[in-house]
Design a protein around this motif. Structure first.
Motif, PDB file in Angstrom:
ATOM      1  N   LEU A 146      16.493  -4.639 -45.604  1.00 26.21           N
ATOM      2  CA  LEU A 146      17.391  -4.101 -44.389  1.00 26.21           C
ATOM      3  C   LEU A 146      17.819  -2.700 -44.873  1.00 26.21           C
ATOM      4  O   LEU A 146      18.344  -2.047 -44.086  1.00 26.21           O
ATOM      5  N   ALA A 264      12.731 -13.127 -42.089  1.00 28.03           N
ATOM      6  CA  ALA A 264      13.290 -12.218 -40.942  1.00 28.03           C
ATOM      7  C   ALA A 264      13.650 -10.828 -41.185  1.00 28.03           C
ATOM      8  O   ALA A 264      13.197  -9.996 -40.462  1.00 28.03           O
ATOM      9  N   ALA A 265      14.061 -10.358 -42.464  1.00 26.90           N
ATOM     10  CA  ALA A 265      14.311  -8.839 -42.607  1.00 26.90           C
ATOM     11  C   ALA A 265      12.974  -8.228 -42.616  1.00 26.90           C
ATOM     12  O   ALA A 265      12.942  -7.085 -42.175  1.00 26.90           O
ATOM     13  N   SER A 266      12.067  -9.079 -43.208  1.00 27.72           N
ATOM     14  CA  SER A 266      10.633  -8.250 -43.383  1.00 27.72           C
ATOM     15  C   SER A 266      10.030  -7.856 -41.919  1.00 27.72           C
ATOM     16  O   SER A 266       9.574  -6.628 -41.628  1.00 27.72           O
ATOM     17  N   PHE A 267      10.196  -8.714 -40.836  1.00 22.93           N
ATOM     18  CA  PHE A 267       9.894  -8.472 -39.466  1.00 22.93           C
ATOM     19  C   PHE A 267      10.588  -7.700 -38.730  1.00 22.93           C
ATOM     20  O   PHE A 267      10.504  -6.746 -37.884  1.00 22.93           O
ATOM     21  N   GLY A 268      11.991  -7.856 -39.045  1.00 19.98           N
ATOM     22  CA  GLY A 268      13.172  -7.089 -38.066  1.00 19.98           C
ATOM     23  C   GLY A 268      13.363  -5.816 -38.777  1.00 19.98           C
ATOM     24  O   GLY A 268      13.981  -4.797 -37.949  1.00 19.98           O
ATOM     25  N   ALA A 269      13.127  -5.508 -39.964  1.00 21.00           N
ATOM     26  CA  ALA A 269      13.534  -4.130 -40.515  1.00 21.00           C
ATOM     27  C   ALA A 269      12.406  -3.483 -41.524  1.00 21.00           C
ATOM     28  O   ALA A 269      12.153  -2.278 -40.963  1.00 21.00           O
ATOM     29  N   GLN A 270      12.112  -4.336 -42.275  1.00 19.01           N
ATOM     30  CA  GLN A 270      10.887  -3.448 -43.253  1.00 19.01           C
ATOM     31  C   GLN A 270       9.749  -2.931 -42.438  1.00 19.01           C
ATOM     32  O   GLN A 270       9.221  -1.878 -42.459  1.00 19.01           O
ATOM     33  N   PRO A 272       9.436  -2.513 -38.957  1.00 25.23           N
ATOM     34  CA  PRO A 272       9.747  -1.489 -38.083  1.00 25.23           C
ATOM     35  C   PRO A 272       9.832  -0.165 -38.695  1.00 25.23           C
ATOM     36  O   PRO A 272       9.489   0.849 -38.214  1.00 25.23           O
ATOM     37  N   ALA A 294       1.636  -6.676 -41.044  1.00 18.26           N
ATOM     38  CA  ALA A 294       2.473  -7.952 -40.442  1.00 18.26           C
ATOM     39  C   ALA A 294       1.793  -8.875 -39.812  1.00 18.26           C
ATOM     40  O   ALA A 294       2.249 -10.051 -39.922  1.00 18.26           O
TER      41      ALA A 294
END
Length: 318
Positions: A146, A264-270, A272, A294
């Motif tokens: 994150l 989830a953090a990979s797709f939601g933060a890393q 982007p 991704a």
């Protein structure tokens, strides 16, 4: 030469080109070269880098795979081919100093409680890389995904506050130069082959420490390290394998919940954040590579679930 070598050096090559030849040349020039058996495991290179390799004091052992088996599996292959009491896993984009092997081996054998040692890695300009790392905690893994380390809310993975100028025990040394006792490597079952590339060194160091052995950084053993010397050729897959291996590590050592949070953090933060950086640099090619990574991760996630469930069962059994 029939006497048993003191050290097996295992190099996994994938399209290493001139980097591999320079690495082997540095091993040939090492002060302890006559006591070293070198094994190159070639993962289906297509650039001819496994051909016409330089001569070494001991005949070089070459294992050629028909397909790219990944770093961990190839390391296990190379280790199984030898019988020296110590094994050095060495990246092809490194060049060892003349005394590096002897200094590292002396540190490994000085104390029976030392299981793994690493070298002081320097870049092409001679600057020391802050390459030793902390054992990744569940909070640290998710927090860094994150970008909370950039805000000072979680500690960075690597020991950036330490100059790496002296010997000391650490949680993890980098797999670019990782020397381990053979009996310990066997007891641990070698590298976990589920890590195709990345995080396999963190996993091995964590298991060695859990078995009661120290992991040490040896400042007097020096190796030049280019960094990402071969994986930079495949940027999307490099990012994909990093994210995938990170999730596998989280599941294995911290449970399925942490692994799912990290996914989830990979797709939601890393993803982007990396996409935003690529666009800020006005690099549409880099942005496409991030999106490809991704997509690869999304396609791989269903296959990761059985591994995460097995890891959860193993943690409960332990």
């Amino acid at each position: 030469m029939t006497d048993r070598p003191a050290l097996d050096v295992v190099i996994v090559n994938w399209n290493g080109g001139s980097l591999l030849r320079a690495c082997l040349a540095s091993l040939a020039a090492a002060r302890d070269a006559a006591a070293v058996q070198v094994t190159v495991v070639d993962n289906a290179s297509t650039d001819g880098s496994a051909e016409t390799l330089p001569a070494l004091p001991r005949p070089l052992r070459l294992i050629q795979n028909a397909a790219n088996l990944g770093f961990g599996r190839a390391c296990d292959q190379g280790a199984a081919a030898g019988d020296a009491p110590a094994i050095l896993f060495l990246n092809p984009d490194t060049q060892v100093a003349p005394d590096a092997l002897g200094v590292a081996l002396a540190a490994l054998t000085a104390d029976r409680r030392t299981g793994i040692v690493g070298a002081r890695l320097v870049d092409l300009d001679g600057r020391t890389a802050r390459s030793c790392a902390r054992a990744p905690s569940a909070l640290g893994l998710v927090g860094r995904a994150l970008a909370l380390d950039r805000l000072g809310l979680v500690r960075p993975h690597f020991l950036r506050e330490w100059d790496h100028a002296e010997d000391r025990a650490v949680d993890q040394v980098m797999g670019a130069f990782l020397m381990i006792r053979r009996d310990l490597f066997r007891a641990l079952g070698g590298f976990d082959p589920r890590f195709f590339v990345y995080w396999e060194d963190a996993d091995l160091c964590a298991r060695a420490r859990a078995a009661g052995f120290a992991v040490r950084h040896v400042a007097g053993a020096v190796a030049r390290h280019v960094g990402q010397g071969t994986t930079r050729q495949v940027r999307a897959r490099r990012l994909f394998y990093f994210l995938r291996s990170q999730i596998l590590y989280a599941g294995k050592h911290h449970g399925a919940g942490t692994a799912l949070a990290l996914a989830a953090a990979s797709f939601g933060a890393q993803v982007p954040l990396r996409l935003a950086l690529a666009l800020a640099r006005r690099s549409p090619r880099e942005a496409v590579e991030v999106l490809r990574a991704a997509g690869l991760l999304a396609a791989a996630l269903p296959g990761l679930v059985p591994d995460l469930l097995r890891a959860a069962r193993a943690r409960r059994a332990a």
